[in-house]
Design an enzyme around this catalytic site. Sequence first.
Site, PDB file in Angstrom:
ATOM      1  N   CYS A 120      44.459   7.171  32.884  1.00 10.90           N
ATOM      2  CA  CYS A 120      44.726   7.096  31.441  1.00 10.90           C
ATOM      3  C   CYS A 120      45.771   6.042  31.084  1.00 10.90           C
ATOM      4  O   CYS A 120      45.902   5.665  29.922  1.00 10.90           O
ATOM      5  CB  CYS A 120      45.156   8.456  30.915  1.00 10.90           C
ATOM      6  SG  CYS A 120      43.992   9.748  31.360  1.00 10.90           S
ATOM      7  N   HIS A 264      48.709   8.167  24.275  1.00  7.85           N
ATOM      8  CA  HIS A 264      47.486   8.610  24.947  1.00  7.85           C
ATOM      9  C   HIS A 264      46.973   9.879  24.254  1.00  7.85           C
ATOM     10  O   HIS A 264      47.751  10.754  23.897  1.00  7.85           O
ATOM     11  CB  HIS A 264      47.766   8.879  26.423  1.00  7.85           C
ATOM     12  CG  HIS A 264      46.572   9.412  27.143  1.00  7.85           C
ATOM     13  ND1 HIS A 264      45.336   8.821  27.037  1.00  7.85           N
ATOM     14  CD2 HIS A 264      46.410  10.495  27.946  1.00  7.85           C
ATOM     15  CE1 HIS A 264      44.480   9.508  27.758  1.00  7.85           C
ATOM     16  NE2 HIS A 264      45.095  10.534  28.312  1.00  7.85           N
ATOM     17  N   ASN A 294      39.691  13.255  25.129  1.00 11.66           N
ATOM     18  CA  ASN A 294      40.451  12.392  26.032  1.00 11.66           C
ATOM     19  C   ASN A 294      39.486  11.386  26.672  1.00 11.66           C
ATOM     20  O   ASN A 294      38.637  11.771  27.472  1.00 11.66           O
ATOM     21  CB  ASN A 294      41.120  13.269  27.096  1.00 11.66           C
ATOM     22  CG  ASN A 294      41.952  12.483  28.081  1.00 11.66           C
ATOM     23  OD1 ASN A 294      41.888  11.256  28.128  1.00 11.66           O
ATOM     24  ND2 ASN A 294      42.715  13.194  28.894  1.00 11.66           N
TER      25      ASN A 294
HETATM   26  O1  UT7 Z   1      44.664  12.460  30.475  1.00 14.21           O
HETATM   27  C1  UT7 Z   1      45.468  12.679  31.584  1.00 14.21           C
HETATM   28  C2  UT7 Z   1      46.501  13.642  31.305  1.00 14.21           C
HETATM   29  N1  UT7 Z   1      45.930  14.941  31.021  1.00 14.21           N
HETATM   30  C3  UT7 Z   1      46.613  15.764  30.278  1.00 14.21           C
HETATM   31  O2  UT7 Z   1      47.644  15.379  29.780  1.00 14.21           O
HETATM   32  C4  UT7 Z   1      46.150  17.203  30.137  1.00 14.21           C
HETATM   33  C5  UT7 Z   1      47.331  18.108  30.298  1.00 14.21           C
HETATM   34  N2  UT7 Z   1      47.044  19.512  30.188  1.00 14.21           N
HETATM   35  C6  UT7 Z   1      46.647  20.108  29.022  1.00 14.21           C
HETATM   36  O3  UT7 Z   1      46.417  19.444  28.039  1.00 14.21           O
HETATM   37  C7  UT7 Z   1      46.553  21.597  28.993  1.00 14.21           C
HETATM   38  O4  UT7 Z   1      47.155  22.144  30.139  1.00 14.21           O
HETATM   39  C8  UT7 Z   1      45.093  22.143  28.892  1.00 14.21           C
HETATM   40  C9  UT7 Z   1      44.545  21.856  27.506  1.00 14.21           C
HETATM   41  C10 UT7 Z   1      44.241  21.499  29.951  1.00 14.21           C
HETATM   42  C11 UT7 Z   1      45.085  23.647  29.071  1.00 14.21           C
HETATM   43  O5  UT7 Z   1      45.943  24.281  28.145  1.00 14.21           O
HETATM   44  P1  UT7 Z   1      46.988  25.381  28.643  1.00 14.21           P
HETATM   45  O6  UT7 Z   1      47.639  25.897  27.442  1.00 14.21           O
HETATM   46  O7  UT7 Z   1      47.863  24.727  29.677  1.00 14.21           O
HETATM   47  O8  UT7 Z   1      46.041  26.483  29.252  1.00 14.21           O
HETATM   48  P2  UT7 Z   1      45.964  27.014  30.761  1.00 14.21           P
HETATM   49  O9  UT7 Z   1      45.352  26.001  31.661  1.00 14.21           O
HETATM   50  O10 UT7 Z   1      47.291  27.554  31.148  1.00 14.21           O
HETATM   51  O11 UT7 Z   1      44.954  28.215  30.576  1.00 14.21           O
HETATM   52  C12 UT7 Z   1      45.273  29.326  29.729  1.00 14.21           C
HETATM   53  C13 UT7 Z   1      44.080  30.271  29.742  1.00 14.21           C
HETATM   54  C14 UT7 Z   1      43.578  30.603  31.145  1.00 14.21           C
HETATM   55  O12 UT7 Z   1      43.187  31.965  31.133  1.00 14.21           O
HETATM   56  P3  UT7 Z   1      44.135  33.080  31.762  1.00 14.21           P
HETATM   57  O13 UT7 Z   1      44.319  32.693  33.201  1.00 14.21           O
HETATM   58  O14 UT7 Z   1      45.406  33.023  30.981  1.00 14.21           O
HETATM   59  O15 UT7 Z   1      43.346  34.330  31.561  1.00 14.21           O
HETATM   60  C15 UT7 Z   1      42.352  29.734  31.298  1.00 14.21           C
HETATM   61  O16 UT7 Z   1      41.413  30.284  32.181  1.00 14.21           O
HETATM   62  O17 UT7 Z   1      42.971  29.650  29.057  1.00 14.21           O
HETATM   63  C16 UT7 Z   1      41.809  29.728  29.890  1.00 14.21           C
HETATM   64  N3  UT7 Z   1      40.971  28.570  29.604  1.00 14.21           N
HETATM   65  C17 UT7 Z   1      40.048  28.549  28.635  1.00 14.21           C
HETATM   66  N4  UT7 Z   1      39.650  29.491  27.744  1.00 14.21           N
HETATM   67  C18 UT7 Z   1      38.684  29.154  26.870  1.00 14.21           C
HETATM   68  C19 UT7 Z   1      40.984  27.350  30.211  1.00 14.21           C
HETATM   69  N5  UT7 Z   1      40.064  26.551  29.643  1.00 14.21           N
HETATM   70  C20 UT7 Z   1      39.476  27.268  28.662  1.00 14.21           C
HETATM   71  C21 UT7 Z   1      38.468  26.975  27.724  1.00 14.21           C
HETATM   72  N6  UT7 Z   1      38.105  27.939  26.851  1.00 14.21           N
HETATM   73  N7  UT7 Z   1      37.860  25.774  27.672  1.00 14.21           N
END
Ligand code: UT7
Length: 337
Positions: A120, A264, A294
Site C-alpha cells: 500500500c 491510504h 482498500n
Molecule cells: O492496507 C494495508 C493496511 N491494512 C490495514 O490498515 C487494515 C488494518 N486493520 C483493520 O482495518 C481492521 O483491523 C479490520 C477492519 C480488518 C477489522 O476490524 P477490527 O475492529 O480490528 O475487527 P477484528 O479483526 O478484531 O474482529 C472483530 C470481530 C471478530 O469476531 P469475534 O472474534 O470478536 O467474535 C471477527 O471474527 O469481527 C469479526 N469479523 C467480522 N464480522 C462480520 C471479522 N470480519 C468480519 C466481517 N463481518 N467481514
Amino acid sequence: MPEANHFSCITSIAGTGSYVPEKILTNQELEKLVDTSDEWITSRTGIKERRIAADDEATSDLASRAAEKAMEQSGVTAEELDLIIVATVSPDMFFPATACFVQRKIQAVNAVCFDISAACSGFLYALQIARHFVNTGSRTTALIIGAEKLSSMVNWEDRNTCVLFGDGAGAAIVRRDDDARNTSRRILSTVMYSDGNQTDILVVPGGGSACPITPENASEKLNTVRMEGREVYKYAVNAMRDAAEKALEAAGLGPDDVDMVIPHQANRRIIEAITDRLGIPSERVFVNLDKYGNTSAAAIAIALDEANRSGAIKKGDILLLVAFGAGLTWAATVIEW
Ligand code: UT7
C-alpha cells in the site's frame, strides 16, 4: 530518513489520472457470499462498495487507462516518457514487469520500465524513486502508477479480508522543472520506512519461491491475502502519524499548515485516529474508501486524482500524503500543489 527538497532543481507533478473498473460490488452483495453485514463493514471500516475488474482485465489494463488520463492532463506524449514505474502487489505475471505491459499498451517506446513491490506504500515509494531519477537528470519525464487487481488474490470465503479490498489504478507524471518560481505541484519532502520483522501480519504466503503453489496448498488458499487485522491496525496508526510528522518537519511545516491530507484508504477509523492525533479536522482529509475499499498501491493515487479533478485541492495548497502497508512499509510526502 527524511528528505527535504535540497536538490538544485524541483520535481513537480505535471498531471494525474485514475481508472476504476465498472463493476460495483456492494456490501449487500457481500452479505450473500460470506457471513457479514453492511452494518459491520460500514461501522468497522467505512467501506460501502468496491470495484471489481472483469476477468479479461489485468492490472496493466487498469494502469494503462489511468496513465492515459494523466498524460492527457499533463500534455505529455507517450514518446516523451523515459521512465515508467508500476507499484503493485498484483502484477499481471511474475515477469515480465507490469510496467513493460503498460509500455506496450500505451506505446511509450523510449521508457525504461520496472515494477516495485511496497504494497500500500507503493505509490509513495514510486514517487520518491522517480523524484531521484528526475532530480539527478538521469530521466526527465516519469510515469508512476499504483495499480491493483486485488480481487484476483483475495480469498472470497474469508470474511476477515474479502470485504476490505478492491481494484483500480491511479497515475501521475513526474517532471523536472528547473525554475522553481514558476512551478506548482512541487514535492517538498518525503520519508520512507520499512520493518521486515513484521512480514507475517499481512502476507500472501504461497505462490512464490518460498512456497511454490501445489494442488494441496492451493486448496488451502495459500495464494491469497492473509491479515492479522488488529495488529496491522495498531502499527498503521502509530507509523502513519510518525511519518506524517517527520515529513512535515522535513518540509519546515506543521499540521496547521496542511490544507488536505490524502491518506491510504484502508479504514476510516485509522484515518480518523491519525488526523485526530495530528489535530487536523475532517474537512481537511480526503476520503473515498466508501466507494473503492482498500486498493493498496492504487489508493492514494486514485484519491490524489479525484481530489485534483474535483477541485478539492487548489494551486498553492499544502498536501500531506501518508501511506502504510505490508512489509511493513510506510511513507509520507508533502507537496505544494
Ligand atoms: O492496507 C494495508 C493496511 N491494512 C490495514 O490498515 C487494515 C488494518 N486493520 C483493520 O482495518 C481492521 O483491523 C479490520 C477492519 C480488518 C477489522 O476490524 P477490527 O475492529 O480490528 O475487527 P477484528 O479483526 O478484531 O474482529 C472483530 C470481530 C471478530 O469476531 P469475534 O472474534 O470478536 O467474535 C471477527 O471474527 O469481527 C469479526 N469479523 C467480522 N464480522 C462480520 C471479522 N470480519 C468480519 C466481517 N463481518 N467481514
